[in-house]
Design a protein around this motif. Structure first.
Motif, PDB file in Angstrom:
ATOM      1  N   VAL A 164       0.691  -0.924  -0.137  1.00  0.00           N
ATOM      2  CA  VAL A 164      -0.137   0.072  -0.259  1.00  0.00           C
ATOM      3  C   VAL A 164       0.873   1.283   0.006  1.00  0.00           C
ATOM      4  O   VAL A 164       1.976   1.346   0.779  1.00  0.00           O
ATOM      5  N   VAL A 165       0.576   2.102  -0.832  1.00  0.00           N
ATOM      6  CA  VAL A 165       1.354   3.467  -0.749  1.00  0.00           C
ATOM      7  C   VAL A 165       0.522   4.627  -0.482  1.00  0.00           C
ATOM      8  O   VAL A 165       1.013   5.582  -0.019  1.00  0.00           O
ATOM      9  N   LEU A 166      -1.103   4.394  -0.264  1.00  0.00           N
ATOM     10  CA  LEU A 166      -1.890   5.611  -0.073  1.00  0.00           C
ATOM     11  C   LEU A 166      -3.088   5.098   0.527  1.00  0.00           C
ATOM     12  O   LEU A 166      -3.532   4.106   0.125  1.00  0.00           O
ATOM     13  N   PHE A 167      -3.440   5.724   1.763  1.00  0.00           N
ATOM     14  CA  PHE A 167      -4.974   5.697   2.137  1.00  0.00           C
ATOM     15  C   PHE A 167      -5.540   6.841   2.166  1.00  0.00           C
ATOM     16  O   PHE A 167      -5.009   7.834   2.848  1.00  0.00           O
ATOM     17  N   GLN A 168      -6.807   6.938   1.690  1.00  0.00           N
ATOM     18  CA  GLN A 168      -7.722   8.114   1.576  1.00  0.00           C
ATOM     19  C   GLN A 168      -9.101   7.983   2.324  1.00  0.00           C
ATOM     20  O   GLN A 168      -9.629   6.936   1.699  1.00  0.00           O
ATOM     21  N   SER A 169      -9.508   8.593   3.154  1.00  0.00           N
ATOM     22  CA  SER A 169     -10.920   8.452   3.520  1.00  0.00           C
ATOM     23  C   SER A 169     -11.822   9.240   2.499  1.00  0.00           C
ATOM     24  O   SER A 169     -11.358  10.079   1.764  1.00  0.00           O
ATOM     25  N   SER A 170     -13.056   8.431   2.398  1.00  0.00           N
ATOM     26  CA  SER A 170     -13.949   8.801   1.316  1.00  0.00           C
ATOM     27  C   SER A 170     -15.308   8.343   1.836  1.00  0.00           C
ATOM     28  O   SER A 170     -15.822   7.453   1.918  1.00  0.00           O
ATOM     29  N   ASP A 171     -16.235   9.427   2.457  1.00  0.00           N
ATOM     30  CA  ASP A 171     -17.248   9.245   3.153  1.00  0.00           C
ATOM     31  C   ASP A 171     -17.248   8.210   4.272  1.00  0.00           C
ATOM     32  O   ASP A 171     -16.526   8.410   5.112  1.00  0.00           O
ATOM     33  N   LYS A 172     -18.094   6.925   4.126  1.00  0.00           N
ATOM     34  CA  LYS A 172     -17.760   5.993   5.402  1.00  0.00           C
ATOM     35  C   LYS A 172     -16.847   4.921   4.970  1.00  0.00           C
ATOM     36  O   LYS A 172     -16.584   4.038   5.537  1.00  0.00           O
ATOM     37  N   TYR A 173     -16.083   5.315   3.800  1.00  0.00           N
ATOM     38  CA  TYR A 173     -15.100   4.228   3.395  1.00  0.00           C
ATOM     39  C   TYR A 173     -13.568   4.695   3.346  1.00  0.00           C
ATOM     40  O   TYR A 173     -13.454   5.975   3.766  1.00  0.00           O
ATOM     41  N   THR A 174     -12.747   3.759   3.195  1.00  0.00           N
ATOM     42  CA  THR A 174     -11.380   4.181   3.134  1.00  0.00           C
ATOM     43  C   THR A 174     -10.944   3.637   1.662  1.00  0.00           C
ATOM     44  O   THR A 174     -10.693   2.370   1.502  1.00  0.00           O
ATOM     45  N   LEU A 175     -10.307   4.360   0.964  1.00  0.00           N
ATOM     46  CA  LEU A 175      -9.634   4.039  -0.334  1.00  0.00           C
ATOM     47  C   LEU A 175      -8.177   3.701   0.029  1.00  0.00           C
ATOM     48  O   LEU A 175      -7.297   4.136   0.556  1.00  0.00           O
ATOM     49  N   VAL A 176      -7.653   2.289  -0.586  1.00  0.00           N
ATOM     50  CA  VAL A 176      -6.495   1.825  -0.406  1.00  0.00           C
ATOM     51  C   VAL A 176      -5.807   1.804  -1.753  1.00  0.00           C
ATOM     52  O   VAL A 176      -6.162   0.744  -2.556  1.00  0.00           O
ATOM     53  N   ARG A 177      -4.843   2.435  -2.021  1.00  0.00           N
ATOM     54  CA  ARG A 177      -4.098   2.446  -3.259  1.00  0.00           C
ATOM     55  C   ARG A 177      -2.797   1.761  -3.205  1.00  0.00           C
ATOM     56  O   ARG A 177      -1.771   1.761  -2.209  1.00  0.00           O
ATOM     57  N   THR A 178      -2.512   0.854  -4.043  1.00  0.00           N
ATOM     58  CA  THR A 178      -1.491   0.195  -4.440  1.00  0.00           C
ATOM     59  C   THR A 178      -0.826   0.760  -5.600  1.00  0.00           C
ATOM     60  O   THR A 178      -1.491   1.387  -6.373  1.00  0.00           O
ATOM     61  N   ALA A 179       0.347   0.318  -6.250  1.00  0.00           N
ATOM     62  CA  ALA A 179       0.812   0.579  -7.213  1.00  0.00           C
ATOM     63  C   ALA A 179      -0.291   0.172  -8.562  1.00  0.00           C
ATOM     64  O   ALA A 179       0.176   0.803  -9.616  1.00  0.00           O
ATOM     65  N   GLU A 180      -0.880  -0.977  -8.279  1.00  0.00           N
ATOM     66  CA  GLU A 180      -1.389  -1.758  -9.287  1.00  0.00           C
ATOM     67  C   GLU A 180      -2.883  -1.354  -9.319  1.00  0.00           C
ATOM     68  O   GLU A 180      -3.501  -1.172 -10.479  1.00  0.00           O
ATOM     69  N   ARG A 181      -3.281  -0.960  -8.490  1.00  0.00           N
ATOM     70  CA  ARG A 181      -4.861  -0.997  -8.281  1.00  0.00           C
ATOM     71  C   ARG A 181      -5.457  -0.078  -6.924  1.00  0.00           C
ATOM     72  O   ARG A 181      -4.653   0.191  -6.102  1.00  0.00           O
ATOM     73  N   GLU A 182      -6.838   0.236  -6.736  1.00  0.00           N
ATOM     74  CA  GLU A 182      -7.298   0.610  -5.761  1.00  0.00           C
ATOM     75  C   GLU A 182      -8.360  -0.116  -5.273  1.00  0.00           C
ATOM     76  O   GLU A 182      -9.132  -0.824  -5.959  1.00  0.00           O
ATOM     77  N   TRP A 183      -8.324  -0.200  -3.978  1.00  0.00           N
ATOM     78  CA  TRP A 183      -9.591  -1.079  -3.347  1.00  0.00           C
ATOM     79  C   TRP A 183     -10.301  -0.126  -2.336  1.00  0.00           C
ATOM     80  O   TRP A 183      -9.955   0.851  -1.968  1.00  0.00           O
ATOM     81  N   VAL A 184     -11.484  -0.520  -1.731  1.00  0.00           N
ATOM     82  CA  VAL A 184     -12.307   0.141  -1.008  1.00  0.00           C
ATOM     83  C   VAL A 184     -12.375  -0.707   0.480  1.00  0.00           C
ATOM     84  O   VAL A 184     -12.578  -1.819   0.446  1.00  0.00           O
ATOM     85  N   MET A 185     -12.204  -0.121   1.533  1.00  0.00           N
ATOM     86  CA  MET A 185     -12.516  -0.849   2.896  1.00  0.00           C
ATOM     87  C   MET A 185     -13.529  -0.148   3.683  1.00  0.00           C
ATOM     88  O   MET A 185     -13.661   1.006   3.786  1.00  0.00           O
TER      89      MET A 185
END
Length: 250
Positions: A164-185
């Motif tokens: 993981v290179v980046l975590f960003q909050s978005s509403d009720k979720y957290t966006l998890v960014r790797t070099a390949e793609r983005e996930w939602v938690m």
């Protein structure tokens, strides 16, 4: 028990508290939720006021933690710890007269918790002092997250925190960014931050946490606004004034 069982929920995230209440209403319709506390101090007050049979305690809360609430209240009631990650030695919870839930609560897991609680309500609640001492004595190296559980369609995927290179909050979720793609938690950023090694991850904005080793460069605009570029991420990342001091030596 002949009387209606009573519970107190201690959770500082309103959305997560509401979701737990909803799931409990399905899994245990006759359970009465007497109060929802938003921090550890309020949790102790509500437990003293309502004398519940069960307390669902979020571990990471403002004021004092759920662990400290459990320590202070002694054997006042049965305890279920609610945690965002497997940081506090799940095996210790399993071996004691208590239970745990990972956030966000999963209906099947909650059903098993309810079954365990129903079977123990007629028994005196355990004093968790010894268990908490064992948890506090665990090596600190076990404190940090190694894997993240993310949902993809009907599957649970495991993403290494090391990717993981980046975590960003978005509403009720957290966006998890790797070099390949983005996930939602479905976890608030503050709960993730508590499980991250602060030597490896920095909060640079109230909505953003970055991996230090992924920072490529930092630049300051004419307005004085500081931003950074991360390897593997196209967009620039804003740095708030509260965290600008982290980049004085860069």
């Amino acid at each position: 028990m002949n009387r209606t069982p009573v519970a107190v929920i201690a959770e500082d995230e309103p959305a997560l508290a509401a979701e737990l209440q909803r799931l409990l209403a399905v899994a245990w319709p006759d359970l009465r939720i007497a109060a929802v506390a938003r921090d550890g101090i309020d949790a102790l007050a509500q437990i003293g006021l309502h004398r519940p049979d069960i307390a669902f305690l979020d571990i990471q809360m403002p004021g004092i933690t759920g662990l400290e609430v459990a320590r202070r209240m002694g054997a006042a009631c049965h305890v279920v710890f609610v945690t965002a990650y497997d940081r506090f030695a799940v095996e210790a919870f399993e071996s004691g007269a208590i239970d745990y839930l990972l956030k966000p609560a999963e209906p099947g897991r909650l059903t098993r918790t309810v079954e365990r609680l129903r079977s123990r309500l007629h028994e005196p609640a355990a004093d968790l002092g010894d268990t908490l001492k064992r948890l506090q004595a665990l090596p600190t190296g076990a404190d940090f997250l190694q894997w993240l559980q993310v949902s993809e369609r009907d599957e649970i995927r495991f993403v290494p925190v090391a990717d993981v290179v980046l975590f960003q909050s978005s509403d009720k979720y957290t966006l998890v960014r790797t070099a390949e793609r983005e996930w939602v938690m479905r976890l608030p950023l503050k709960d993730l931050e508590a499980g991250l090694d602060p030597k490896l991850f920095w909060r640079v904005h109230r909505n953003t946490i970055v991996r230090v080793s992924a920072i490529d460069r930092a630049s300051r605009e004419l307005t004085g606004r500081l931003s950074i570029r991360l390897r593997g991420v196209e967009a620039t990342v804003a740095v708030s004034r509260a965290y600008a001091h982290l980049f004085r030596q860069m």
